[in-house]
Design an enzyme around this catalytic site. Structure first.
Site, mmCIF file in Angstrom:
data_model
loop_
_atom_site.group_PDB
_atom_site.id
_atom_site.type_symbol
_atom_site.label_atom_id
_atom_site.label_comp_id
_atom_site.label_asym_id
_atom_site.label_seq_id
_atom_site.Cartn_x
_atom_site.Cartn_y
_atom_site.Cartn_z
ATOM 1 N N ILE A 148 5.463 1.317 -10.226
ATOM 2 C CA ILE A 148 4.834 2.632 -10.096
ATOM 3 C C ILE A 148 5.863 3.679 -9.667
ATOM 4 C CG2 ILE A 148 3.071 3.978 -8.858
ATOM 5 C CD1 ILE A 148 1.473 1.328 -8.623
ATOM 6 N N ASP A 167 14.530 1.844 -1.553
ATOM 7 C CA ASP A 167 13.960 0.523 -1.862
ATOM 8 C C ASP A 167 14.819 -0.527 -1.156
ATOM 9 O OD1 ASP A 167 12.036 -0.547 -4.497
ATOM 10 O OD2 ASP A 167 13.265 -2.012 -3.408
ATOM 11 N N ASP A 250 -5.403 7.324 -1.264
ATOM 12 C CA ASP A 250 -6.328 6.627 -2.170
ATOM 13 C C ASP A 250 -6.726 5.276 -1.579
ATOM 14 O OD1 ASP A 250 -7.644 6.352 -4.742
ATOM 15 O OD2 ASP A 250 -6.115 4.877 -5.275
ATOM 16 N N GLU A 255 -11.814 -0.434 3.748
ATOM 17 C CA GLU A 255 -12.466 0.140 2.568
ATOM 18 C C GLU A 255 -13.834 -0.514 2.387
ATOM 19 O OE1 GLU A 255 -9.828 -0.073 -0.805
ATOM 20 O OE2 GLU A 255 -8.254 1.032 0.249
ATOM 21 N N HIS A 278 -9.896 4.631 -3.687
ATOM 22 C CA HIS A 278 -9.101 3.554 -4.320
ATOM 23 C C HIS A 278 -9.287 3.515 -5.844
ATOM 24 C CE1 HIS A 278 -7.023 -0.490 -3.268
ATOM 25 N NE2 HIS A 278 -6.578 -0.007 -4.419
ATOM 26 N N GLY A 280 -6.792 4.876 -7.879
ATOM 27 C CA GLY A 280 -5.483 5.174 -8.480
ATOM 28 C C GLY A 280 -5.273 4.463 -9.804
#
Ligand code: NAI
Length: 396
Positions: A148, A167, A250, A255, A278, A280
């Site tokens: 992503i 990263d 998101d 959740e 959520h 995305g």
């Protein structure tokens, strides 16, 4: 057996290859689930069907499991591996969907659209250029330059953003993106920080009060990755104080299991925040792409034995089987002597081995043998009698 309304693209691909498909729109549990998969060769689920060890043990003809989603937590993948059942998923079927939503949110937040829209819904006209910015020329800091993150990098550059990323692995920068040496450096230099890392012990809580304080005043934070990455109370505080200009989230630490009222989190009601449930990766395109991807992996396995893309068994990929040969697919415990016994059994029957493909992990091995066509039932019974055998299947 496809459950949970898997996208029709999957059934289409499976049927085109001669597989008989039954589809159910909802998730099943308990005895209903066991009944549904008891005689299935393949089962396809999404995230709500739990396949635990007991359920798998009650489905003796199952040869593989397809998770038509990204995660595989809903399946006991160790129990599946111990039964010689590969589990397939679609790790990047929805990558582009997440990257697109993220970019859109960045544009909306830099323009202050969230609050302008909320004002108008309350009947309040607040036309102003103050604090409203183009994305062109702004620095986007991407944390996690995987599928992503790197897609977002390309899309953001096409709108003129300057991309830096951090990263833990060495990653090839795409376009003009530049890797930075630390998270702190990224936080200090970015106008927008977007998180695209998995949940790990190291990423849990990676953005707390100290990290927010390092971000530029007026910066924007996007978390479309995992709910545990950001301390939301600290983020709400930074937003209220105006240290952060905006935030999109998101994903959340807690959740709800199902749609409906009752969602709570520290960001609710905080100005400058864009909250989404959520979604995305939730687009029709992503569902279709996941449907095709997982169906293809299941077909490659069921028709040819390839376990490429499996998350729980050694990956073996191999060429097509010659029509006049039989293919033996054998999952076994990874201990010395199993291959030797297989060779001896086949030699005793006068069966020649033409090709052999083997991969092992710490506990298990998967070997595929292309052999002379012979009495398949007899060969299957011979190989099943080896105590370390987890599963043996012949493709004739
Ligand atoms: P990926 O595995 O392709 O990339 C993750 C990258 O993060 C890797 O390059 C890895 O080296 C890096 N990374 C890991 N730990 C790190 C650390 N401590 N610091 C910096 N970099 C680190 O994963 P992908 O597919 O790009 O997904 C990223 C995230 O997005 C995951 O958390 C995933 O669960 C989430 N996601 C969210 C969706 C949604 O609906 N909102 C849909 C799909 C994925």
């Amino acid at each position: 057996m496809l459950l949970e309304g898997v996208h029709p693209a999957a059934a289409l691909a499976l049927r085109a290859a001669g597989v008989e498909v039954e589809s159910i729109s909802g998730a099943l549990e308990g005895d209903a689930l066991i009944d549904a998969i008891a005689s299935a060769d393949l089962v396809g689920i999404r995230s709500r069907t739990r396949l635990d060890a007991a359920t798998l043990a009650a489905a003796p003809s199952l040869a593989a499991i397809g998770c038509f989603c990204i995660g595989t937590n809903q399946v006991d993948i160790e129990a599946a591996a111990n039964q010689g059942l590969p589990v397939f998923n679609s790790p990047f079927g929805n990558t582009r969907s997440v990257a697109e939503l993220t970019l859109a949110e960045i544009v909306l937040l830099l323009r202050g659209v969230v609050d302008r829209s909320a004002d108008l819904h309350r009947g309040l006209w607040t036309k102003s250029a103050s604090g409203s910015h183009e994305v062109r020329g702004r620095v986007l800091g991407i944390v996690g330059y995987g599928h992503i993150g790197s897609q977002l990098s390309v899309l953001a550059e096409s709108l003129g953003m300057q991309v830096i990323f951090f990263d833990i692995d060495h990653k090839l920068p795409l376009g003009n993106a530049v890797a930075v040496g630390s998270l702190d450096e990224l936080l200090e230099r970015s106008d927008v920080v977007s998180l695209h890392v998995p949940e790990t012990p190291r990423t849990r809580g990676m953005i707390g009060a100290a990290e927010l304080a390092r971000m530029k005043r007026g910066a924007i934070l996007v978390n479309n990755a995992r709910g545990s990455l950001v301390d939301l109370a600290a983020a709400a505080d930074a937003l209220r104080r105006g240290h952060l200009r905006g935030m999109a989230a998101d994903v959340f630490p807690q959740e709800p299991e199902a749609n409906g009222p009752g969602f709570e989190c520290p960001l609710v009601g905080v100005p400058g925040t864009l909250l989404t449930p959520h979604i995305g990766g939730s687009t029709e395109e992503a569902q279709e792409s996941i449907g095709r991807d997982v169906a293809e992996k299941l077909l490659r396995f069921i028709l040819g034995g390839s376990s490429r893309g499996a998350v729980n068994v050694p990956e073996v990929d191999l060429p097509r089987r010659a029509d006049d040969r039989h293919r033996i697919l054998h999952f076994h415990r990874n201990v010395p002597g199993v291959l030797g016994r297989m060779h001896t059994m086949l030699a005793a029957r006068g069966i020649n081995i033409h090709a052999e493909y083997l991969q092992s992990d710490f506990e298990r091995s998967y070997v595929i043998l292309d052999v002379d066509a012979s009495d398949a039932a007899m060969v299957q019974a011979d190989l099943a009698s080896i105590p370390e055998t987890l599963r043996v299947r012949l493709i004739c």
